[in-house]
Structures are given as structure tokens and as C-alpha cells.
Design an enzyme around this catalytic site. Structure first.
Site, PDB file in Angstrom:
ATOM      1  N   GLU A 272      31.028  -8.751  10.277  1.00  0.00           N
ATOM      2  CA  GLU A 272      30.217  -8.222  11.374  1.00  0.00           C
ATOM      3  C   GLU A 272      28.998  -9.112  11.561  1.00  0.00           C
ATOM      4  O   GLU A 272      28.384  -9.544  10.582  1.00  0.00           O
ATOM      5  CB  GLU A 272      29.700  -6.800  11.093  1.00  0.00           C
ATOM      6  CG  GLU A 272      30.702  -5.688  11.139  1.00  0.00           C
ATOM      7  CD  GLU A 272      30.045  -4.333  10.885  1.00  0.00           C
ATOM      8  OE1 GLU A 272      28.794  -4.242  10.968  1.00  0.00           O
ATOM      9  OE2 GLU A 272      30.775  -3.374  10.593  1.00  0.00           O
ATOM     10  N   GLU A 320      28.641   1.978  22.407  1.00  0.00           N
ATOM     11  CA  GLU A 320      29.268   3.228  21.951  1.00  0.00           C
ATOM     12  C   GLU A 320      28.222   4.341  22.009  1.00  0.00           C
ATOM     13  O   GLU A 320      27.297   4.390  21.201  1.00  0.00           O
ATOM     14  CB  GLU A 320      29.817   3.057  20.535  1.00  0.00           C
ATOM     15  CG  GLU A 320      30.903   1.986  20.445  1.00  0.00           C
ATOM     16  CD  GLU A 320      31.302   1.675  19.017  1.00  0.00           C
ATOM     17  OE1 GLU A 320      31.874   2.558  18.346  1.00  0.00           O
ATOM     18  OE2 GLU A 320      31.024   0.542  18.560  1.00  0.00           O
ATOM     19  N   LYS A 323      26.972   6.878  18.974  1.00  0.00           N
ATOM     20  CA  LYS A 323      26.355   6.379  17.750  1.00  0.00           C
ATOM     21  C   LYS A 323      24.859   6.689  17.758  1.00  0.00           C
ATOM     22  O   LYS A 323      24.271   6.972  18.799  1.00  0.00           O
ATOM     23  CB  LYS A 323      26.587   4.867  17.599  1.00  0.00           C
ATOM     24  CG  LYS A 323      28.053   4.474  17.498  1.00  0.00           C
ATOM     25  CD  LYS A 323      28.234   3.043  17.047  1.00  0.00           C
ATOM     26  CE  LYS A 323      27.977   2.921  15.567  1.00  0.00           C
ATOM     27  NZ  LYS A 323      28.318   1.583  15.041  1.00  0.00           N
ATOM     28  N   GLU A 328      21.924   1.442  17.937  1.00  0.00           N
ATOM     29  CA  GLU A 328      23.334   1.332  17.546  1.00  0.00           C
ATOM     30  C   GLU A 328      24.278   1.512  18.729  1.00  0.00           C
ATOM     31  O   GLU A 328      25.447   1.133  18.654  1.00  0.00           O
ATOM     32  CB  GLU A 328      23.660   2.361  16.465  1.00  0.00           C
ATOM     33  CG  GLU A 328      23.001   2.101  15.121  1.00  0.00           C
ATOM     34  CD  GLU A 328      23.655   0.973  14.336  1.00  0.00           C
ATOM     35  OE1 GLU A 328      24.755   0.531  14.736  1.00  0.00           O
ATOM     36  OE2 GLU A 328      23.066   0.541  13.332  1.00  0.00           O
TER      37      GLU A 328
END
Length: 367
Positions: A272, A320, A323, A328
Site C-alpha cells: 500500500e 470509500e 470509512k 480515509e
């Protein structure tokens, strides 16, 4: 005429050779950088659309955080290489060999080879000193070994590598990079895992974010150093000059592996890396675009300590909305409507470059 024909053939052959080398270079570039497919949003496209989006953008590697059956079905025949995650919630179960065999049969072997599994990441960022995951630490190595044995029983241990993903909080000393060392209170947990990876000739997976290092210490870490935009060397470590924080962090991890005395030859896959575009300190669209553009270019080259391409996965495919905290939600390189947030180049094939494409993506920022 004969002379012209021979020269023309030679010229054609040379052009074909150069074109082939160029295409190969594009393929290598495209293959080095994957994208993490997170699903914590209630407005995301379905898995088939997502796989098509990967293909359209020449993203050839995907990290999945769990064996989502719709995603695995959509990946059949796609030729996308997959890093498949064992969720932390499954670690205790997979410390039982029978459960691990069933998990591998259900989620890997039933899709192989139509789905090209590259890695199985057994757990993500588990740490014996992290209050949220500490109780799971005892299960990581048994789960890795059991999943590995199930893969080996199928004769696939050379095709599908079984590892785990760590974060940089396990590093106790990171500066200078040559002094890199793991925290004393994680060595008892980590060293047996590293020993198994060394035995199995499997890379260690590491989540590396310069963003969090910068945002946590902006007084000592400059924004250009974190974004790959420093005009020159920022820090010297002996004969090695560091122009960006990413290299320094990765080389400190390599030094820590060498310092174990037995895991120095392990490769590291950056499982990541990314930069949020909103929601926190230093989270702007321009910073995120600059970081990601430069990351894709930079990982072709390697670090001062370990030259050579660095297999890297960008976090993440989409914003997203489920999250937290807020930042985030903003790591995506695409919006949920499948529109790209940034003009990133994953090594598109030559026949997919439109005629009007005559601009280059800037590799540095003027910030």
C-alpha cells in the site's frame, strides 16, 4: 533495387525491434504498479465494472482485502494478477490446518488458474503492540504456515506466494536508513514470520505512507521530501543520498531485515502507498496528484540501497464513503462514478494512446 530492398528490410526490422522494446518497457512499467480494490462504500460500481475499469486503464495488478466472491468471479479470464487478503477476522480460524485447507480450496483453488493469484496476504498490519490487533498476533504465523502448506499441497508454492502485510510502526529506528531496526517489543512476534518467509522465498509485504510521516512531523519532514519533489539530496547516509522520504523509509526496512541476521535477502513488496486528497493536514488534490504521479514513475528505479523496480500497490481504487476518519474516505484514484480523479499513466498500450495525446504528465511539483 536489390540494395534498396535490403536496406528497407533492415530499416523495417530495426523499427519493429525498437517498437517491441518500447512495448516491452510499457508492459514492465504497467506491471510494476497495482491498485488496491477496497469496497467500504455504498455507492461503488459492481465488481465486473471495476475489473473492466482496471483493464481499460492497463492496471494489471489488484489487491483484494478479502475473498469477495463477486470480485473473484469477475476476475476470471481477466489476466489481472491478484494479491488476495486473508482478513484479520479469519486469522484465528486459519490457525487450524483443516480450516486453512478449506479456505484455500474455496477461495483460491476453485478459481485457479482462471484467476491469476500472485500473493496471499495473511493478515494486514497486525502488531503485538497495537491494542486493536495485539490479540491476533499469536495466530499470524500459524495461519501463514497453514495457508502455505495448503498451497504447497496443490503444487503452487512457486506461483502463489503466501506472506503478510506489515506497517512501518514495527520499525523502531528509521534514521538514518542504514540504522534501520525493528522495535524490541515486536521482534519475538516478527522474527519467526520473517524466518518462514526466508525459507519459502517469499517477499515481505509492507504498507508505506510518506503522508502519515509528514503529517505527523511537518516540522522535520518537508512536503517536497514527502512528495518526491525535492530538487536535490535532502539527507546523506554515508555515500547514499536521499532525495525523497519513500526511499528512506523503504531502505530503513531493508536495513532492519538485514539486522536480523537471517532475513537480509528478503524482497519487499510495497503493498500500500497513497496520499489522501481531502480530510486532513496536507490533504489537497494537488498534493495527492503529485505524490501518485511521481510514485508511479519512481518505483521503476528502486532505492539507493536496492536499485531496481519496486513492486508497488496504490491505495486505493475508489473514494470509500463508509470509512473513517474523514481523510480515509479520500484515497481513491477514481470517483465512485468511475471518473478518474487524476491523469495517471499505468503504461497504456501504444494502440490505446489517442492521436491528440501530446502532453506529458509533470513528474515534479512547483510547490
Amino acid at each position: 533495387m536489390a540494395t534498396f530492398s535490403t536496406s528497407s528490410s533492415a530499416l523495417s526490422a530495426a523499427v519493429i525491434l525498437l517498437l517491441g522494446l518500447f512495448m516491452a518497457n510499457l508492459d514492465t512499467t504497467g506491471a510494476q504498479v497495482g491498485v488496491c480494490y477496497g469496497m467500504m462504500g455504498n455507492n461503488l460500481p459492481n465488481a465486473r465494472e471495476v475489473v473492466e475499469l482496471y483493464k481499460q486503464n492497463n492496471i494489471r495488478r489488484m489487491r483484494l482485502y478479502d475473498p469477495n466472491q463477486q470480485a473473484l468471479q469477475a476476475l476470471r479470464g481477466s489476466n489481472i494478477e491478484v494479491m488476495l487478503g486473508v482478513p484479520n477476522s479469519d486469522l484465528q480460524s486459519l490457525s487450524n490446518p483443516s480450516n486453512a485447507n478449506s479456505w484455500v480450496q474455496r477461495n483460491v483453488l476453485s478459481f485457479w488458474p482462471n484467476v491469476r493469484f500472485r500473493y496471499i496476504a495473511v493478515g494486514n498490519e497486525v502488531s503485538p503492540v497495537n491494542g486493536g490487533t495485539a490479540w491476533l498476533a499469536q495466530y499470524v504465523l500459524p495461519a501463514i504456515v497453514n495457508v502455505y502448506n495448503a498451497i504447497r499441497s496443490a503444487g503452487l508454492q512457486n506461483q502463489i506466494k503466501v506472506s503478510t502485510a506489515i506497517d512501518m510502526t514495527l520499525i523502531g529506528v528509521s534514521y538514518p536508513p542504514s540504522a534501520g531496526d525493528f522495535r524490541g517489543d515486536v521482534k519475538k512476534y516478527l522474527f519467526p514470520i520473517l524466518g518462514h518467509l526466508e525459507y519459502a522465498k517469499t517477499p515481505l509485504l509492507a504498507n508505506i505512507y510518506t503522508y502519515f510521516s509528514y503529517s505527523g512531523n511537518p516540522r522535520d519532514i518537508s512536503l517536497p521530501y514527502a512528495l518526491f519533489t525535492s530538487p536535490g539530496v535532502v539527507a546523506w547516509d554515508g555515500s547514499r543520498g536521499y532525495q525523497n522520504l519513500f526511499d528512506a523509509m523503504l531502505d530503513s526496512l531493508y536495513s532492519a531485515l538485514e539486522r536480523t541476521g537471517f532475513a537480509g535477502s528478503l524482497q519487499v513488496v510495497v503493498s500500500e502507498s497513497g496520499w489522501p486528497s481531502a480530510g486532513g493536514f496536507g490533504t489537497t488534490y494537488d498534493n495527492a496528484r503529485t505524490y501518485l504521479t511521481n510514485l508511479i514513475q519512481h518505483v521503476k528505479k528502486g532505492t539507493p540501497k536496492r536499485p531496481g523496480a519496486i513492486e508497488t500497490y496504490i491505495f486505493a481504487m475508489f473514494n470509500e464513503n463508509q470509512k473513517s476518519p474523514e481523510l480515509e474516505k479520500n484515497f481513491g484514484i477514481f470517483l465512485p462514478n468511475k471518473q478518474p480523479k487524476y491523469n495517471l499513466n499505468f503504461g497504456a498500450h501504444i494502440d490505446r494512446i489517442p492521436a491528440e495525446y501530446n502532453e506529458t504528465i509533470p513528474l515534479t511539483s512547483d510547490m
